[in-house]
Motif scaffolding. Sequence first.
Motif, PDB file in Angstrom:
ATOM      1  N   VAL A 131       1.582   4.634  20.518  1.00 50.31           N
ATOM      2  CA  VAL A 131       2.452   4.008  19.521  1.00 50.31           C
ATOM      3  C   VAL A 131       2.596   2.517  19.825  1.00 50.31           C
ATOM      4  N   PHE A 132       2.767   2.196  21.112  1.00 50.04           N
ATOM      5  CA  PHE A 132       2.911   0.800  21.515  1.00 50.04           C
ATOM      6  C   PHE A 132       1.642   0.005  21.203  1.00 50.04           C
ATOM      7  N   GLY A 133       0.496   0.666  21.380  1.00 50.59           N
ATOM      8  CA  GLY A 133      -0.780   0.014  21.051  1.00 50.59           C
ATOM      9  C   GLY A 133      -0.848  -0.351  19.579  1.00 50.59           C
ATOM     10  N   HIS A 134      -0.386   0.566  18.717  1.00 50.74           N
ATOM     11  CA  HIS A 134      -0.357   0.291  17.272  1.00 50.74           C
ATOM     12  C   HIS A 134       0.601  -0.862  16.972  1.00 50.74           C
ATOM     13  N   SER A 135       1.741  -0.874  17.663  1.00 49.12           N
ATOM     14  CA  SER A 135       2.730  -1.936  17.419  1.00 49.12           C
ATOM     15  C   SER A 135       2.184  -3.303  17.836  1.00 49.12           C
ATOM     16  N   GLN A 136       1.378  -3.327  18.885  1.00 49.29           N
ATOM     17  CA  GLN A 136       0.762  -4.586  19.330  1.00 49.29           C
ATOM     18  C   GLN A 136      -0.222  -5.118  18.284  1.00 49.29           C
ATOM     19  N   VAL A 137      -1.032  -4.212  17.738  1.00 48.83           N
ATOM     20  CA  VAL A 137      -2.003  -4.614  16.712  1.00 48.83           C
ATOM     21  C   VAL A 137      -1.278  -5.091  15.455  1.00 48.83           C
ATOM     22  N   ASP A 138      -0.217  -4.379  15.075  1.00 49.74           N
ATOM     23  CA  ASP A 138       0.561  -4.772  13.890  1.00 49.74           C
ATOM     24  C   ASP A 138       1.155  -6.171  14.067  1.00 49.74           C
ATOM     25  N   LEU A 139       1.698  -6.418  15.259  1.00 51.61           N
ATOM     26  CA  LEU A 139       2.299  -7.726  15.526  1.00 51.61           C
ATOM     27  C   LEU A 139       1.230  -8.818  15.530  1.00 51.61           C
ATOM     28  N   ALA A 140       0.076  -8.520  16.118  1.00 47.36           N
ATOM     29  CA  ALA A 140      -1.037  -9.480  16.115  1.00 47.36           C
ATOM     30  C   ALA A 140      -1.462  -9.781  14.683  1.00 47.36           C
ATOM     31  N   TYR A 141      -1.448  -8.758  13.831  1.00 45.93           N
ATOM     32  CA  TYR A 141      -1.849  -8.890  12.428  1.00 45.93           C
ATOM     33  C   TYR A 141      -0.922  -9.855  11.687  1.00 45.93           C
ATOM     34  N   VAL A 142       0.395  -9.609  11.768  1.00 51.97           N
ATOM     35  CA  VAL A 142       1.336 -10.437  10.998  1.00 51.97           C
ATOM     36  C   VAL A 142       1.434 -11.857  11.547  1.00 51.97           C
ATOM     37  N   LEU A 143       1.163 -12.023  12.841  1.00 51.05           N
ATOM     38  CA  LEU A 143       1.236 -13.368  13.432  1.00 51.05           C
ATOM     39  C   LEU A 143      -0.023 -14.185  13.170  1.00 51.05           C
ATOM     40  N   ASN A 144      -1.159 -13.510  13.041  1.00 54.00           N
ATOM     41  CA  ASN A 144      -2.442 -14.222  12.988  1.00 54.00           C
ATOM     42  C   ASN A 144      -3.212 -14.085  11.680  1.00 54.00           C
ATOM     43  N   PHE A 145      -2.638 -13.413  10.696  1.00 51.27           N
ATOM     44  CA  PHE A 145      -3.365 -13.262   9.430  1.00 51.27           C
ATOM     45  C   PHE A 145      -3.699 -14.646   8.888  1.00 51.27           C
ATOM     46  N   PRO A 146      -4.959 -14.881   8.478  1.00 57.07           N
ATOM     47  CA  PRO A 146      -5.378 -16.221   8.030  1.00 57.07           C
ATOM     48  C   PRO A 146      -4.494 -16.778   6.914  1.00 57.07           C
ATOM     49  N   LYS A 147      -4.100 -18.031   7.069  1.00 61.58           N
ATOM     50  CA  LYS A 147      -3.228 -18.671   6.076  1.00 61.58           C
ATOM     51  C   LYS A 147      -3.967 -19.008   4.783  1.00 61.58           C
ATOM     52  N   ASN A 148      -5.303 -19.054   4.845  1.00 61.93           N
ATOM     53  CA  ASN A 148      -6.075 -19.409   3.641  1.00 61.93           C
ATOM     54  C   ASN A 148      -6.615 -18.174   2.919  1.00 61.93           C
ATOM     55  N   GLU A 149      -6.055 -16.995   3.259  1.00 64.53           N
ATOM     56  CA  GLU A 149      -6.455 -15.748   2.592  1.00 64.53           C
ATOM     57  C   GLU A 149      -5.245 -15.163   1.866  1.00 64.53           C
ATOM     58  N   LYS A 150      -5.511 -14.426   0.792  1.00 59.45           N
ATOM     59  CA  LYS A 150      -4.431 -13.695   0.129  1.00 59.45           C
ATOM     60  C   LYS A 150      -3.906 -12.646   1.109  1.00 59.45           C
ATOM     61  N   TYR A 151      -2.598 -12.690   1.386  1.00 55.85           N
ATOM     62  CA  TYR A 151      -2.033 -11.784   2.389  1.00 55.85           C
ATOM     63  C   TYR A 151      -2.081 -10.342   1.896  1.00 55.85           C
ATOM     64  N   ILE A 152      -2.574  -9.446   2.760  1.00 58.75           N
ATOM     65  CA  ILE A 152      -2.617  -8.017   2.450  1.00 58.75           C
ATOM     66  C   ILE A 152      -1.493  -7.357   3.229  1.00 58.75           C
ATOM     67  N   ALA A 153      -0.515  -6.839   2.509  1.00 54.26           N
ATOM     68  CA  ALA A 153       0.677  -6.267   3.148  1.00 54.26           C
ATOM     69  C   ALA A 153       0.300  -5.134   4.098  1.00 54.26           C
ATOM     70  N   LEU A 154       0.881  -5.208   5.281  1.00 51.00           N
ATOM     71  CA  LEU A 154       0.598  -4.207   6.321  1.00 51.00           C
ATOM     72  C   LEU A 154       1.352  -2.910   6.045  1.00 51.00           C
ATOM     73  N   TYR A 155       2.572  -3.045   5.559  1.00 48.76           N
ATOM     74  CA  TYR A 155       3.428  -1.875   5.344  1.00 48.76           C
ATOM     75  C   TYR A 155       3.621  -1.594   3.847  1.00 48.76           C
ATOM     76  N   ALA A 156       2.597  -1.850   3.062  1.00 47.21           N
ATOM     77  CA  ALA A 156       2.705  -1.661   1.608  1.00 47.21           C
ATOM     78  C   ALA A 156       2.977  -0.198   1.275  1.00 47.21           C
ATOM     79  N   THR A 157       3.882   0.005   0.326  1.00 49.73           N
ATOM     80  CA  THR A 157       4.194   1.360  -0.129  1.00 49.73           C
ATOM     81  C   THR A 157       4.002   1.418  -1.643  1.00 49.73           C
ATOM     82  N   ASN A 158       3.253   2.412  -2.103  1.00 51.30           N
ATOM     83  CA  ASN A 158       3.015   2.591  -3.534  1.00 51.30           C
ATOM     84  C   ASN A 158       3.908   3.714  -4.051  1.00 51.30           C
ATOM     85  N   THR A 159       4.774   3.384  -5.018  1.00 49.25           N
ATOM     86  CA  THR A 159       5.662   4.398  -5.584  1.00 49.25           C
ATOM     87  C   THR A 159       4.881   5.370  -6.479  1.00 49.25           C
ATOM     88  N   THR A 160       3.799   4.880  -7.068  1.00 47.70           N
ATOM     89  CA  THR A 160       2.958   5.729  -7.920  1.00 47.70           C
ATOM     90  C   THR A 160       1.762   6.235  -7.120  1.00 47.70           C
TER      91      THR A 160
END
Length: 249
Positions: free
Chosen positions: A131-160
């Motif tokens: 679980v901690f390994g996943h949390s490390q990757v998630d944190l790395a993702y939100v901190l380092n996602f390229p600023k010149n790319e359309k952000y892809i939500a990590l925790y996106a939830t689809n109601t439909t």
Amino acid sequence: MAKYKETSTAVGVDLTRALAHGSSGIRKKMRDITRLLQRDNLAADIRIANERALKTLKLELQKVQGDQKERKFAQKYHKVRFFERKKAIRFYIKSKKSVDALNKQIAEIEANGDKEAEKELKKQLKKEKRVFGHSQVDLAYVLNFPKNEKYIALYATNTTPVEKLPKKAQAGIKASNERKEEFKKLFADQLKEGTLELGLEEGLRKEGSEETAENSNRVRTSANHVNKKSEQIDDVEAAAENEKDDFFE
């Protein structure tokens, strides 16, 4: 054809004015130089100088356009990135505390010689480390996602449910998820190699500093508001006193 008025030398071409006017100035200068380079009778030193200038302008235009894209995406995705960063940090801190707590318990039990309890705790630790390994990757993702790319939500939830969406929407979600997994793998590899542009601890320190600054600004704004209200009350009281004095004169 208009004469080329700007002085060109074997040393180089003056690009100051073009660069000062941003992308529009750079494009205009590139067009001027391109037209100039089409001349057959252009001196060799002037041709070389302008070819070099054209390469420089192309690089500068890419940089300017990249900066513009970053500003656009920063504004568009500011809110979602902010909330996802906060969520990833909470997930990371909570998981790290669990791992540290289990390691401490195991160390205490090892000293007491309780093998059965030690075995059970080690099984829990193994799960929590995943679980901690996943949390490390998630944190790395939100901190380092390229600023010149359309952000892809990590925790996106689809109601439909995805299968009930139009085919085009399903294809878009599929492509986004695949792109997201590519980034997660990239950051997971960089995490192992220690090559993240912004390390986890550095990112946490930066986040803490920004939060402290925001709190200070809120306190300062609140204090200014209170002072302003106090001044308004003083002004009203002073006006009332003046009216009273005028009445009794």
